[in-house]
Design a protein around this motif. Sequence first.
Motif, PDB file in Angstrom:
ATOM      1  N   UNK A 340       5.100 -23.507  44.073  1.00  0.00           N
ATOM      2  CA  UNK A 340       5.211 -22.888  45.944  1.00  0.00           C
ATOM      3  C   UNK A 340       6.413 -22.477  45.246  1.00  0.00           C
ATOM      4  N   UNK A 341       7.219 -23.807  44.244  1.00  0.00           N
ATOM      5  CA  UNK A 341       9.232 -23.630  45.182  1.00  0.00           C
ATOM      6  C   UNK A 341       9.055 -21.991  44.144  1.00  0.00           C
ATOM      7  N   UNK A 342       8.382 -21.769  43.247  1.00  0.00           N
ATOM      8  CA  UNK A 342       8.752 -20.312  42.095  1.00  0.00           C
ATOM      9  C   UNK A 342       8.703 -18.855  43.758  1.00  0.00           C
ATOM     10  N   UNK A 346      12.091 -17.081  44.459  1.00  0.00           N
ATOM     11  CA  UNK A 346      11.965 -16.182  43.654  1.00  0.00           C
ATOM     12  C   UNK A 346      11.480 -14.454  44.641  1.00  0.00           C
ATOM     13  N   UNK A 347      10.121 -14.826  44.876  1.00  0.00           N
ATOM     14  CA  UNK A 347       9.612 -14.155  45.991  1.00  0.00           C
ATOM     15  C   UNK A 347      10.442 -13.705  46.865  1.00  0.00           C
ATOM     16  N   UNK A 352      14.896 -23.661  50.229  1.00  0.00           N
ATOM     17  CA  UNK A 352      14.240 -24.413  51.379  1.00  0.00           C
ATOM     18  C   UNK A 352      15.259 -25.692  49.941  1.00  0.00           C
ATOM     19  N   UNK A 353      15.083 -26.718  50.835  1.00  0.00           N
ATOM     20  CA  UNK A 353      15.395 -28.278  50.808  1.00  0.00           C
ATOM     21  C   UNK A 353      13.963 -28.803  49.783  1.00  0.00           C
ATOM     22  N   UNK A 362       7.514 -37.058  49.391  1.00  0.00           N
ATOM     23  CA  UNK A 362       8.126 -35.387  49.189  1.00  0.00           C
ATOM     24  C   UNK A 362       7.764 -34.231  48.265  1.00  0.00           C
ATOM     25  N   UNK A 363       6.797 -35.166  47.706  1.00  0.00           N
ATOM     26  CA  UNK A 363       6.986 -33.870  46.372  1.00  0.00           C
ATOM     27  C   UNK A 363       5.784 -32.808  46.468  1.00  0.00           C
ATOM     28  N   UNK A 364       4.890 -32.824  47.622  1.00  0.00           N
ATOM     29  CA  UNK A 364       4.393 -31.783  47.865  1.00  0.00           C
ATOM     30  C   UNK A 364       5.165 -30.543  48.568  1.00  0.00           C
ATOM     31  N   UNK A 365       5.964 -30.999  49.323  1.00  0.00           N
ATOM     32  CA  UNK A 365       6.727 -30.389  50.432  1.00  0.00           C
ATOM     33  C   UNK A 365       8.143 -29.752  50.550  1.00  0.00           C
ATOM     34  N   UNK A 366       8.258 -28.161  51.077  1.00  0.00           N
ATOM     35  CA  UNK A 366       9.785 -28.629  51.251  1.00  0.00           C
ATOM     36  C   UNK A 366      10.412 -28.301  53.149  1.00  0.00           C
ATOM     37  N   UNK A 367      10.953 -29.089  52.818  1.00  0.00           N
ATOM     38  CA  UNK A 367      12.357 -28.430  54.114  1.00  0.00           C
ATOM     39  C   UNK A 367      12.866 -27.231  54.559  1.00  0.00           C
ATOM     40  N   UNK A 368      12.844 -26.571  55.964  1.00  0.00           N
ATOM     41  CA  UNK A 368      13.577 -25.168  55.985  1.00  0.00           C
ATOM     42  C   UNK A 368      14.174 -25.473  57.280  1.00  0.00           C
TER      43      UNK A 368
END
Length: 395
Positions: A340-342, A346-347, A352-353, A362-368
């Motif tokens: 997900x992070x990639x 990259x794409x 995002x944090x 918080x592991x599977x999350x992203x903050x926008x």
Amino acid sequence: MVDFNRIIERRGTHASKWDNMAKLSGITAPDAIPMWVADMDFAAPPGVTAALTAEVERAVHGYYADTGTWAQALADWMARRHGLTIDPAWVSPTPGIVSGLGLILQAVTEPGDEVVLFPPAYHAFRKIIVANERRILDAQLVNNQGRYAMDLNALAEKLTPRTKIIFLCSPHNPGGTVWSPEELRALAAFCTERDLYLVSDEIHCDLVYKGHKHTPTLAAAPEIADRLITCVAATKTFNLAGAHVGACVTTNPALKKKLDARIGASGLGSYNGFGMIATEAGWRTGEAWLDELLVYLEANRDLFDTLIEDAAPGARSMRLDATYLAWVDFSGTGLKSTDVADRVAKRARIFASPGQQFGPGGDSWLRFNIATPRPILVEALTRLEDAFADLRSGR
Ligand SMILES: Cc1ncc(COP(=O)(O)O)c(C=O)c1O
């Protein structure tokens, strides 16, 4: 009408959000979009610009005299917006909230003492605790069908004689939870029973959406005023993070004396004039601007939530009661967090944090950060749609 759609070029202006992006994220694409640190891409309220312009045009920038107008402006604002009475004598200005947290730790705890956090929680809490050689005691929030709740029973089991203080984030970052008066009273009762100080960081208190109401901890639980320090600021509200001014508020004179001693010991009793002028002007003149901002941000929130969940099937954006920091769980996509992070970095070329920053949970999350003009938000969402396109092809 404020034109929040106006795009202001921030690259090359010492804007950390834009100019530190490549260094911190490794995303070097010239069209990268920063959705990490919590400031907005909007101009400050016109009254702030006017106050700063008057100061600049006077062109004499000597030491700032605190004549009491700043704390009075804060008190008037809190009374008007939150129905909270603050006596200016309770207020200690600090160079921002995080520095205030460090000074509070130094005032009322010793190295090796434990500080309770409710993770996932604002990552700078973790850093300032560790930097002050105190220890973190994590009391992970429970995700109750998309809304965070504190588990005080689980916390009770973990306390030790070294546990001295709780850092609450109200409204919560990330997740945007507005705590109810009942939740705040339960936490307050817990602090009394266990003889703990409570720090209520209410920096996001003005960024609350329709249908929700922020209750200051001091108003919900005045019975714990003696062990409570509230942290507030104009900097999130009016987009003045670079002004670096905040306030620690306590009704307890002995506690305030200890805090002021730490402020004095660090040479911080003389304030940054530009920051004081800007933040006072925000409180005095920014109310209509803020009301318009909230309408704009709410539309950004709704758009983001709908499109991110469409773009990445299985992703869930926590419904924000407050804050402009969308908090998205990607675990339901079936992708690994690194994948997900990639894709996002990259794409989509979006910074995002990463959720791990915010501690356990918080592991599977992203903050926008969605506080940006809509054309930029739409571009970001279009790129995210592309980044997860393969997940939708099997629908
Ligand atoms: C909960 C919380 N507290 C404090 C801060 C930062 O405050 P300051 O810049 O005044 O140190 C932030 C910024 O994102 C925040 O989210």
